[in-house]
Structures are given as structure tokens and as C-alpha cells.
Design a protein around this motif. Structure first.
Motif, PDB file in Angstrom:
ATOM      1  N   LEU A 256       0.826  -1.203   0.000  1.00  0.00           N
ATOM      2  CA  LEU A 256       0.000   0.000   0.000  1.00  0.00           C
ATOM      3  C   LEU A 256       0.864   1.257   0.000  1.00  0.00           C
ATOM      4  CD1 LEU A 256      -2.671   1.525   0.204  1.00  0.00           C
ATOM      5  CD2 LEU A 256      -2.600   1.186   2.693  1.00  0.00           C
ATOM      6  N   LYS A 259       2.233   1.695  -3.537  1.00  0.00           N
ATOM      7  CA  LYS A 259       1.245   2.036  -4.561  1.00  0.00           C
ATOM      8  C   LYS A 259       0.441   3.278  -4.229  1.00  0.00           C
ATOM      9  CE  LYS A 259       2.278  -1.580  -7.042  1.00  0.00           C
ATOM     10  NZ  LYS A 259       2.977  -1.428  -8.331  1.00  0.00           N
ATOM     11  N   GLN A 260       0.306   3.606  -2.937  1.00  0.00           N
ATOM     12  CA  GLN A 260      -0.418   4.803  -2.498  1.00  0.00           C
ATOM     13  C   GLN A 260      -1.913   4.765  -2.802  1.00  0.00           C
ATOM     14  OE1 GLN A 260       0.900   7.782  -0.776  1.00  0.00           O
ATOM     15  NE2 GLN A 260       2.397   6.170  -0.353  1.00  0.00           N
ATOM     16  N   ASP A 261      -2.437   3.557  -3.075  1.00  0.00           N
ATOM     17  CA  ASP A 261      -3.863   3.445  -3.423  1.00  0.00           C
ATOM     18  C   ASP A 261      -4.361   2.058  -3.036  1.00  0.00           C
ATOM     19  OD1 ASP A 261      -6.397   3.527  -4.466  1.00  0.00           O
ATOM     20  OD2 ASP A 261      -5.782   3.807  -6.543  1.00  0.00           O
ATOM     21  N   ALA A 263      -6.965   0.577  -3.874  1.00  0.00           N
ATOM     22  CA  ALA A 263      -7.571  -0.087  -5.021  1.00  0.00           C
ATOM     23  C   ALA A 263      -6.553  -0.867  -5.842  1.00  0.00           C
ATOM     24  CB  ALA A 263      -8.276   0.943  -5.902  1.00  0.00           C
ATOM     25  N   ALA A 264      -5.261  -0.565  -5.662  1.00  0.00           N
ATOM     26  CA  ALA A 264      -4.215  -1.286  -6.392  1.00  0.00           C
ATOM     27  C   ALA A 264      -4.078  -2.722  -5.907  1.00  0.00           C
ATOM     28  CB  ALA A 264      -2.883  -0.561  -6.253  1.00  0.00           C
ATOM     29  N   LEU A 265      -4.614  -2.990  -4.706  1.00  0.00           N
ATOM     30  CA  LEU A 265      -4.551  -4.340  -4.145  1.00  0.00           C
ATOM     31  C   LEU A 265      -5.800  -5.109  -4.572  1.00  0.00           C
ATOM     32  CD1 LEU A 265      -2.895  -6.212  -2.352  1.00  0.00           C
ATOM     33  CD2 LEU A 265      -4.026  -5.253  -0.360  1.00  0.00           C
ATOM     34  N   ALA A 266      -5.711  -5.763  -5.735  1.00  0.00           N
ATOM     35  CA  ALA A 266      -6.858  -6.499  -6.277  1.00  0.00           C
ATOM     36  C   ALA A 266      -7.171  -7.708  -5.400  1.00  0.00           C
ATOM     37  CB  ALA A 266      -6.552  -6.948  -7.699  1.00  0.00           C
ATOM     38  N   THR A 273      -5.526 -12.117  -2.380  1.00  0.00           N
ATOM     39  CA  THR A 273      -4.951 -11.395  -3.516  1.00  0.00           C
ATOM     40  C   THR A 273      -3.798 -12.161  -4.141  1.00  0.00           C
ATOM     41  OG1 THR A 273      -4.023  -9.277  -4.241  1.00  0.00           O
ATOM     42  CG2 THR A 273      -3.304 -10.100  -2.108  1.00  0.00           C
ATOM     43  N   ALA A 275      -1.745 -10.184  -5.969  1.00  0.00           N
ATOM     44  CA  ALA A 275      -0.906  -9.027  -6.295  1.00  0.00           C
ATOM     45  C   ALA A 275       0.396  -8.999  -5.509  1.00  0.00           C
ATOM     46  CB  ALA A 275      -1.687  -7.742  -6.042  1.00  0.00           C
ATOM     47  N   GLU A 291      -9.491   2.230   2.532  1.00  0.00           N
ATOM     48  CA  GLU A 291     -10.303   3.190   1.761  1.00  0.00           C
ATOM     49  C   GLU A 291     -11.174   4.025   2.696  1.00  0.00           C
ATOM     50  OE1 GLU A 291     -10.802   0.748  -2.454  1.00  0.00           O
ATOM     51  OE2 GLU A 291     -12.311   0.505  -0.862  1.00  0.00           O
TER      52      GLU A 291
END
Length: 298
Positions: A256, A259-261, A263-266, A273, A275, A291
Motif C-alpha cells: 500500500l 502504490k499509495q492506493d 484499489a491497487a490491491l486487487a 490477492t 498481487a 479506503e
């Protein structure tokens, strides 16, 4: 008659020579004085050479093994000068940053240690000193990492001095889009099967997520990461996993931050995951709660 013209000519030549000499004597101070006077030019050159590029500056340290705190600093420079300084810490146990914890009355230097002022108040004085002096080197340190340079400040300030220099030496750091601060989110209830309620703590500095703590709490008040670190969760021993729960949780945290998001962790239908290599635990709560926590940072 010729003698008279000769006398007159000599007189004119003598007057011209004297006038020329007078001009040289009068001109000398005008040409030499600026070369020997530096007061009017030196300060401007010094100020110019000492200016920093406008923008945000960031640096962080390492977690202290004894206290569990990790220092960081955010500086902003405007018109070439340090305009703001935010010196703070995050804990390896999660929760709010040190300033937020102290302001909530949970650090208690005055109450528990009889200090003249709480930590966040002393930190503010140290930050103001840095802004006034415009130089981290002005924060002189003793062997204990404390200073006598700032009245009323008894806390350790070595991290402030060292990280300020590190940040300024590194140059401006591109800020992120989040609002600086500490953010927390947790599940609505304890899971009926596992008995755990998921928790997430995030810290944002210079607009970016710099710290994430994914854990949980049970009805007995145990912290899930600490529980795992102590060997009580036993994913490797009981489930044959390659890693313990806290190790996989920390890998998700690092993902996290990179990626700073969230949502990037599918996440798949099972809440897991693909990912992150080696992460087999459920991370759906981590994504959802991250989130939720970041809603306050937008």
C-alpha cells in the motif's frame, strides 16, 4: 615679444598639468572605495547562497528498538526560507501519530513525568526555533540528544536536527494528494468464526501514505499482530504456512505504501490477492478499511 609668448606658453602648460593632477587625486577615492567596501554586497550574496528552493521537503528515520517510535519531518520552504516544520513520530504498534496521541492526553509528560510542558508543546517550540534560525545546525546537541539552545525544551531533539538537515540536503520532495494526519478505521463487529475485528491505521505526511498498520483486536483486547509475533496465532505451526500472519500483513502494508492506493490491491472472491507474492491471508478488510480511513484524508 618672443620671450613673452614663451613665458605665457609655459604658464599654460603648467596650469594644465596641475589640473590633470588634481583630477587624478579627486578620482582615486571614487574608483578604489567600492573595491574595499563589502558591507553593501556581502549580505545580499550570503542570503542568496543560503536560500533553498521553494517546495516541500521530507525525511524519515528508523524505528527505535526501545520506544517503538519512528521519526519523520515535513518542511515547507517559501521565498527561499523554511516557512513551516512538522516533526512527528509513528508507532510500530499502530495507532495515531505522537502529536495526536499526546494532544488526546495519552502520552502525558506533564501528568506522568512532571515535565513543564507536554511533548507536542515542546515539539512546537523546537519547530519554531528551527524556523527562526533557518539552520538545523543551530540546534546544538549534547551527548543525550537534548539541547540547551531552546528555553523550556527538555525532550530529545536530535531527530529534529538530523532529519531537517537530511530533508534540506535531499531537496524538494514531490507531495502526494492526501491530507497530512493520522487515520483509523475498524470493522463493525467481531468475526463470528475467527473472533477478530480488523483494524487499520494510516499516517500521511507530505501528502503521501508513509505508514500503514493492518491488525485486529479480539474481545480480550489482544492486538492481532502482537499476538502473531508472540507465536500465539501460529500460521506456520498450525496451518503449515510459509509465513506468520504478521509477516504477511506487513507485506500488504508495504504494498500500500508503495502504490499509495488501496484499489491497487486487487482482491478475489475469497478476499485474498495475487498481487503480492507470498501473501495468502485475507486482505479484503485491509483494502476496505484503508479506503474508509482515507476518506478523511481527501
Amino acid at each position: 615679444m618672443k620671450k613673452k609668448w614663451s613665458v605665457l606658453l609655459c604658464s599654460l602648460l603648467l596650469v594644465g598639468m596641475l589640473a590633470a593632477c588634481g583630477k587624478e587625486e579627486n578620482a582615486a577615492p571614487v574608483t578604489t572605495e567600492p573595491a574595499t567596501t563589502t558591507d553593501s554586497t556581502t549580505p545580499a550574496a550570503t542570503e542568496e547562497s543560503g536560500k533553498h528552493a521553494d517546495g516541500s521537503y521530507y525525511a524519515e528515520g528508523e524505528f527505535d528498538a526501545a520506544s517503538g517510535w519512528k521519526p519523520y519531518i515535513v518542511l515547507t520552504v517559501k521565498d527561499g526560507k523554511i516557512a513551516t516544520a512538522d516533526w512527528n513520530f509513528v508507532s510500530n504498534k499502530g495507532g495515531p501519530d505522537k502529536k495526536a496521541l499526546d494532544k488526546a492526553g495519552k502520552y502525558g509528560m506533564k501528568e506522568k513525568g512532571n515535565a513543564q510542558a507536554n511533548w507536542y508543546e515542546q515539539a512546537a517550540s523546537a519547530e519554531k526555533f528551527l524556523i527562526d534560525k533557518q539552520d538545523p545546525a543551530a540546534i546544538t546537541l549534547n551527548a543525550e540528544g537534548k539541547t540547551d539552545a531552546i528555553t523550556g525544551v527538555s525532550i530529545h531533539v536530535s531527530d529534529l536536527a538530523n532529519l531537517s538537515k537530511k530533508a534540506l540536503d535531499a531537496g524538494p520532495a514531490e507531495p502526494g494528494t492526501y491530507k497530512d494526519g493520522s487515520y483509523h478505521a475498524e470493522g463493525d463487529q467481531f468475526d463470528p468464526e475467527s473472533g477478530w475485528k480488523s483494524t487499520v491505521d494510516l499516517t500521511v505526511a507530505n501528502g503521501k501514505i508513509i505508514y500503514a498498520f493492518y491488525s485486529g483486536v479480539n474481545e480480550a483486547g489482544d492486538d492481532k499482530q502482537a499476538y502473531s509475533i508472540e507465536g500465539k496465532y501460529g500460521m506456520k505451526e498450525k496451518g503449515g504456512s510459509a509465513s506468520e500472519w504478521h509477516e504477511e500483513a506487513q507485506a500488504a502494508e508495504a504494498f500500500l505504501i508503495e502504490k499509495q492506493d488501496p484499489a491497487a490491491l486487487a482482491v478475489n472472491a475469497e478476499g485474498k490477492t495475487d498481487a503480492i507474492t507470498g501473501v495468502t491471508i485475507h486482505v479484503a478488510d485491509f483494502v476496505t478499511l484503508s479506503e474508509k480511513a482515507l476518506e478523511g484524508a481527501k
